[in-house]
Design an enzyme around this catalytic site. Structure first.
Site, PDB file in Angstrom:
ATOM      1  N   ASP A  10       1.045  -1.447  -0.118  1.00  0.00           N
ATOM      2  CA  ASP A  10       0.101  -0.034   0.049  1.00  0.00           C
ATOM      3  C   ASP A  10       0.558   1.154   0.054  1.00  0.00           C
ATOM      4  O   ASP A  10       1.767   1.340  -0.343  1.00  0.00           O
ATOM      5  CB  ASP A  10      -0.812  -0.241   1.306  1.00  0.00           C
ATOM      6  CG  ASP A  10      -1.367   1.002   1.387  1.00  0.00           C
ATOM      7  OD1 ASP A  10      -2.513   1.356   0.355  1.00  0.00           O
ATOM      8  OD2 ASP A  10      -2.056   2.115   2.465  1.00  0.00           O
ATOM      9  N   SER A  11       0.424   2.294  -0.321  1.00  0.00           N
ATOM     10  CA  SER A  11       1.178   4.081  -0.324  1.00  0.00           C
ATOM     11  C   SER A  11       1.381   4.254   1.411  1.00  0.00           C
ATOM     12  O   SER A  11       2.555   5.069   1.179  1.00  0.00           O
ATOM     13  CB  SER A  11       0.056   4.521  -0.630  1.00  0.00           C
ATOM     14  OG  SER A  11      -0.738   4.637   0.124  1.00  0.00           O
ATOM     15  N   CYS A  73      -4.389  -1.316  -2.085  1.00  0.00           N
ATOM     16  CA  CYS A  73      -4.446   0.237  -1.805  1.00  0.00           C
ATOM     17  C   CYS A  73      -5.577   0.743  -2.977  1.00  0.00           C
ATOM     18  O   CYS A  73      -4.897   0.058  -4.690  1.00  0.00           O
ATOM     19  CB  CYS A  73      -2.505   1.146  -2.854  1.00  0.00           C
ATOM     20  SG  CYS A  73      -2.799   2.178  -2.465  1.00  0.00           S
ATOM     21  N   GLU A 152      -3.408   8.652   8.717  1.00  0.00           N
ATOM     22  CA  GLU A 152      -1.916   8.416   8.987  1.00  0.00           C
ATOM     23  C   GLU A 152      -2.112   8.988  10.185  1.00  0.00           C
ATOM     24  O   GLU A 152      -0.819   8.849  10.448  1.00  0.00           O
ATOM     25  CB  GLU A 152      -1.144   8.974   8.251  1.00  0.00           C
ATOM     26  CG  GLU A 152      -1.598   7.438   6.931  1.00  0.00           C
ATOM     27  CD  GLU A 152      -0.646   6.346   6.173  1.00  0.00           C
ATOM     28  OE1 GLU A 152       0.699   6.476   7.476  1.00  0.00           O
ATOM     29  OE2 GLU A 152      -0.792   5.334   5.613  1.00  0.00           O
ATOM     30  N   CYS A 186     -11.349   2.899  -0.382  1.00  0.00           N
ATOM     31  CA  CYS A 186      -9.388   3.016   0.303  1.00  0.00           C
ATOM     32  C   CYS A 186      -9.440   2.134   1.316  1.00  0.00           C
ATOM     33  O   CYS A 186     -10.633   2.752   2.854  1.00  0.00           O
ATOM     34  CB  CYS A 186      -9.354   4.410   0.402  1.00  0.00           C
ATOM     35  SG  CYS A 186      -7.967   5.021   1.139  1.00  0.00           S
ATOM     36  N   HIS A 188      -7.598   2.968   3.689  1.00  0.00           N
ATOM     37  CA  HIS A 188      -6.943   2.893   4.992  1.00  0.00           C
ATOM     38  C   HIS A 188      -8.714   3.703   6.228  1.00  0.00           C
ATOM     39  O   HIS A 188      -8.712   3.756   7.410  1.00  0.00           O
ATOM     40  CB  HIS A 188      -6.897   5.061   5.100  1.00  0.00           C
ATOM     41  CG  HIS A 188      -5.108   4.796   4.277  1.00  0.00           C
ATOM     42  ND1 HIS A 188      -4.349   4.325   3.797  1.00  0.00           N
ATOM     43  CD2 HIS A 188      -4.392   5.411   5.371  1.00  0.00           C
ATOM     44  CE1 HIS A 188      -3.306   3.531   3.500  1.00  0.00           C
ATOM     45  NE2 HIS A 188      -3.292   5.432   4.823  1.00  0.00           N
TER      46      HIS A 188
END
Ligand code: DGL
Length: 272
Positions: A10-11, A73, A152, A186, A188
């Protein structure tokens, strides 16, 4: 049987929501995870840049002898999956198809929502697949660019006024469209399940795209007789930014008490 590890990337930390599910449903599997935290977010970047980064992430992971890669991702899955699949001789799975199928299985009203990064919404990949699989379904999509940086930074708890305000702003139009299933497109976003659920209300099913992809990967490996032997699988974590920062937040994503061992890699050295 195939004991080789599964690669996941993932990023940043979001893909750990897929790892959490993989470890729950496939505890015997070894996992190699890469989170490109130094270059996050991907979701505001043009497709060419996302593809370049994704190829480098793959090149790092392919340094290991893997049996499959899970692109955990949404942004890479919506913009670059076909290229990664064409360039690699092992199965490469993304999050789009599993989560669209899951939404279609859950919706009763035929009205579904999809939230993701700017790049994912702009790509139209989710919308196209909904149309292809269920032409009558009505899709309301919204980009939520502030979600990733807030997650994040650990701003995920219900009661946090910043994330709650942002969530209300992004999600109100989708709620008002009367959807009964919402794809968290997404990886996240599942960290925001409490916050998103409070805005959407209890009658809206939230689909965790990373978890849906983990289930699809399990089915694929089972079909190919490529699951690992019964044993305790191990996970190894790599990041392109400070290992300590990754380690500190990883427990939140993995819902594990002990912070994992993390190693920093220089991703610029790979794949160009
Ligand atoms: N987890 C990534 C996704 O699923 C985050 C995107 C980003 O880096 O902006 O899209």
């Amino acid at each position: 049987m195939d004991d080789r590890p599964i690669g996941v990337f993932d990023s940043g930390l979001g893909g750990l929501t897929a790892v959490r599910e993989l470890r729950r449903i496939l505890p015997a599997e070894d996992i190699i995870y890469f989170g490109d935290t130094a270059r996050l977010p991907y979701g505001n970047r043009p497709r060419e840049t996302i593809l370049k980064y994704a190829r480098q992430d793959m090149a790092f992971l392919r340094g290991f002898d893997l049996k499959a890669v899970l692109v955990a991702c949404g942004t890479v899955s919506t913009t670059s999956l076909d290229v990664l699949q064409a360039e690699n001789d092992i199965p490469v799975l993304g999050v789009v198809e599993p989560s669209v199928r899951s939404a279609l299985a859950l919706t009763r009203s035929g009205r579904v929502g999809m939230v993701a990064t700017v790049a994912s919404v702009r790509s139209g990949a989710y919308q196209r697949l909904f149309r292809a699989l269920a032409p009558a379904v009505e899709v309301t999509a919204a980009a939520c660019p502030l979600f990733v940086p807030l997650v994040e930074n650990g701003r995920v708890a219900p009661g946090d006024i910043v994330i709650e305000t942002v969530a209300r702003e992004y999600l109100s139009p989708i709620r008002d469209a009367g959807v009964d299933a919402l794809v968290l497109g997404c990886t996240h976003y599942p960290l925001l399940t409490g916050v998103i659920g409070a805005v959407m209300g209890p009658s809206v099913a939230l689909i965790d795209s990373g978890a849906a992809a983990a289930l699809a990967l399990r089915d694929l490996l089972a079909e190919r007789d490529a699951l690992a032997r019964p044993r305790q699988g191990q996970a190894a974590y790599y990041t392109s930014d400070r290992a300590e920062d990754f380690r500190r937040l990883a427990g939140l994503f993995l819902r594990e008490d002990t912070a994992p061992q993390v190693e920093q890699v220089d991703i610029d050295r790979y794949g160009l």
